[in-house]
Design a protein around this motif. Sequence first.
Motif, PDB file in Angstrom:
ATOM      1  N   GLY A   1      38.571  32.957  46.511  1.00 30.09           N
ATOM      2  CA  GLY A   1      39.269  33.283  47.748  1.00 30.09           C
ATOM      3  C   GLY A   1      38.553  34.294  48.611  1.00 30.09           C
ATOM      4  N   GLY A   2      37.447  34.845  48.099  1.00 25.27           N
ATOM      5  CA  GLY A   2      36.689  35.812  48.887  1.00 25.27           C
ATOM      6  C   GLY A   2      35.903  35.130  49.987  1.00 25.27           C
ATOM      7  N   ARG A   3      35.651  35.842  51.057  1.00 25.12           N
ATOM      8  CA  ARG A   3      34.867  35.298  52.165  1.00 25.12           C
ATOM      9  C   ARG A   3      33.466  35.899  52.157  1.00 25.12           C
ATOM     10  N   PHE A   4      33.317  37.072  52.740  1.00 26.11           N
ATOM     11  CA  PHE A   4      32.002  37.692  52.857  1.00 26.11           C
ATOM     12  C   PHE A   4      31.801  38.832  51.867  1.00 26.11           C
ATOM     13  N   ALA A   5      32.785  39.082  51.026  1.00 23.38           N
ATOM     14  CA  ALA A   5      32.700  40.177  50.062  1.00 23.38           C
ATOM     15  C   ALA A   5      31.982  39.720  48.800  1.00 23.38           C
ATOM     16  N   TYR A   6      30.777  40.255  48.586  1.00 28.09           N
ATOM     17  CA  TYR A   6      29.993  39.951  47.393  1.00 28.09           C
ATOM     18  C   TYR A   6      29.676  41.249  46.656  1.00 28.09           C
ATOM     19  N   GLY A   7      29.766  41.206  45.341  1.00 23.31           N
ATOM     20  CA  GLY A   7      29.417  42.354  44.526  1.00 23.31           C
ATOM     21  C   GLY A   7      30.613  43.224  44.192  1.00 23.31           C
ATOM     22  N   TYR A   8      30.382  44.188  43.297  1.00 24.21           N
ATOM     23  CA  TYR A   8      31.397  45.145  42.867  1.00 24.21           C
ATOM     24  C   TYR A   8      31.246  46.423  43.686  1.00 24.21           C
ATOM     25  N   LYS A   9      32.349  46.912  44.202  1.00 23.27           N
ATOM     26  CA  LYS A   9      32.295  48.062  45.103  1.00 23.27           C
ATOM     27  C   LYS A   9      33.237  49.160  44.623  1.00 23.27           C
ATOM     28  N   ALA A  10      32.855  50.406  44.914  1.00 20.36           N
ATOM     29  CA  ALA A  10      33.708  51.570  44.636  1.00 20.36           C
ATOM     30  C   ALA A  10      33.542  52.570  45.771  1.00 20.36           C
ATOM     31  N   CYS A  61      36.987  43.369  37.188  1.00 19.65           N
ATOM     32  CA  CYS A  61      36.103  44.396  36.634  1.00 19.65           C
ATOM     33  C   CYS A  61      34.662  43.881  36.555  1.00 19.65           C
ATOM     34  N   PRO A  62      33.680  44.776  36.602  1.00 21.13           N
ATOM     35  CA  PRO A  62      32.290  44.353  36.438  1.00 21.13           C
ATOM     36  C   PRO A  62      32.084  43.597  35.126  1.00 21.13           C
ATOM     37  N   CYS A  85      40.134  47.217  39.285  1.00 19.63           N
ATOM     38  CA  CYS A  85      39.799  46.767  37.929  1.00 19.63           C
ATOM     39  C   CYS A  85      40.938  47.095  36.977  1.00 19.63           C
ATOM     40  N   ALA A  86      41.552  48.266  37.140  1.00 20.60           N
ATOM     41  CA  ALA A  86      42.655  48.678  36.259  1.00 20.60           C
ATOM     42  C   ALA A  86      43.871  47.779  36.420  1.00 20.60           C
ATOM     43  N   ASP A  87      44.102  47.312  37.642  1.00 27.81           N
ATOM     44  CA  ASP A  87      45.275  46.473  37.898  1.00 27.81           C
ATOM     45  C   ASP A  87      45.074  45.028  37.454  1.00 27.81           C
ATOM     46  N   ASP A  88      43.829  44.556  37.488  1.00 24.07           N
ATOM     47  CA  ASP A  88      43.539  43.174  37.079  1.00 24.07           C
ATOM     48  C   ASP A  88      42.109  43.099  36.559  1.00 24.07           C
ATOM     49  N   ILE A 124      30.697  57.964  38.680  1.00 30.30           N
ATOM     50  CA  ILE A 124      31.595  56.858  39.008  1.00 30.30           C
ATOM     51  C   ILE A 124      31.614  55.897  37.818  1.00 30.30           C
ATOM     52  N   PRO A 125      32.669  55.887  37.025  1.00 24.91           N
ATOM     53  CA  PRO A 125      32.756  54.929  35.913  1.00 24.91           C
ATOM     54  C   PRO A 125      32.765  53.497  36.437  1.00 24.91           C
ATOM     55  N   PHE A 126      32.255  52.572  35.645  1.00 26.09           N
ATOM     56  CA  PHE A 126      32.232  51.173  36.068  1.00 26.09           C
ATOM     57  C   PHE A 126      33.638  50.610  36.258  1.00 26.09           C
ATOM     58  N   ASN A 127      34.616  51.185  35.557  1.00 25.14           N
ATOM     59  CA  ASN A 127      35.969  50.659  35.724  1.00 25.14           C
ATOM     60  C   ASN A 127      36.618  51.079  37.042  1.00 25.14           C
ATOM     61  N   GLN A 128      35.874  51.840  37.865  1.00 25.30           N
ATOM     62  CA  GLN A 128      36.326  52.157  39.213  1.00 25.30           C
ATOM     63  C   GLN A 128      35.833  51.128  40.241  1.00 25.30           C
ATOM     64  N   PHE A 129      34.963  50.219  39.794  1.00 27.22           N
ATOM     65  CA  PHE A 129      34.421  49.182  40.676  1.00 27.22           C
ATOM     66  C   PHE A 129      35.293  47.931  40.605  1.00 27.22           C
ATOM     67  N   SER A 130      35.339  47.199  41.703  1.00 25.66           N
ATOM     68  CA  SER A 130      36.071  45.927  41.756  1.00 25.66           C
ATOM     69  C   SER A 130      35.353  44.988  42.711  1.00 25.66           C
ATOM     70  N   ASP A 131      35.411  43.677  42.425  1.00 31.56           N
ATOM     71  CA  ASP A 131      34.843  42.727  43.385  1.00 31.56           C
ATOM     72  C   ASP A 131      35.919  42.107  44.277  1.00 31.56           C
ATOM     73  N   LYS A 132      37.136  42.644  44.197  1.00 26.13           N
ATOM     74  CA  LYS A 132      38.214  42.201  45.079  1.00 26.13           C
ATOM     75  C   LYS A 132      38.422  43.274  46.145  1.00 26.13           C
TER      76      LYS A 132
END
Length: 212
Positions: free
Chosen positions: A128-137, A182-183, A175-178, A155-163
């Motif tokens: 469902g993503g459009r132009f968002a690529y990669g994990y971001k924090a 997560c990376p 990442c914590a919510d779903d 910045i822990p990796f669990n702070q990153f999300s690709d959504k």
Amino acid sequence: RSSLSYFFCIFTVVTNLTMADDNSKTIVVEDFSNPTNKWKTLNDPVMGGKSYSSLSIDGGVAKFTGKCAIVPSLQAPGFITMETGGQFGERAAKIPDVSTCSGFEFQLKTNTDYAGYRVSFGKAHPKGGRFAYGYKAPLPMDILPSVGEFGSVTIPFNQFSDKWDDATGEILVTCADDPQYCPSSKWLKSMETISFWGEGVEGMVDLEIQSI
């Protein structure tokens, strides 16, 4: 404590890496005193975008400056990035396997109070993503060193999300919510690209990083 649980990948200007203790390990991803990868800037590509940026690497420091400006056609802030590896058709950056790490530790400073700093890696693309690529924090001001001072930021990796919202850069589902956002081990083993952003907030960007 488990040694693996506390591994961190450091983006820092260290020429002689030492072990803090027997329960920790660091992996240097990039050293700006002698960078492995080619870094460049990219500004919002929307027609009529007004954002601008520049990058210089000197004396072991990458200096990323510019302005995240309002895109007239959208009446909203655009983005600027400092990146290596790119997203489409470019050679992947040389980034070590960090799958045994639990997060990044950056040595950096900001010379301006700016609320739109972010960091991303990889090319994951959620359904469902459009132009968002990669994990971001986010890199919020409340965890950064005082303006004008270098310091360590973890910045822990669990702070990153690709959504995340490709219009603002804000995380939509953490990442914590779903955990599906997560990376993944795949992208921690081979990130291919890393970017620092000024995004979604109008203002001046002035970030210095001691070796990514």
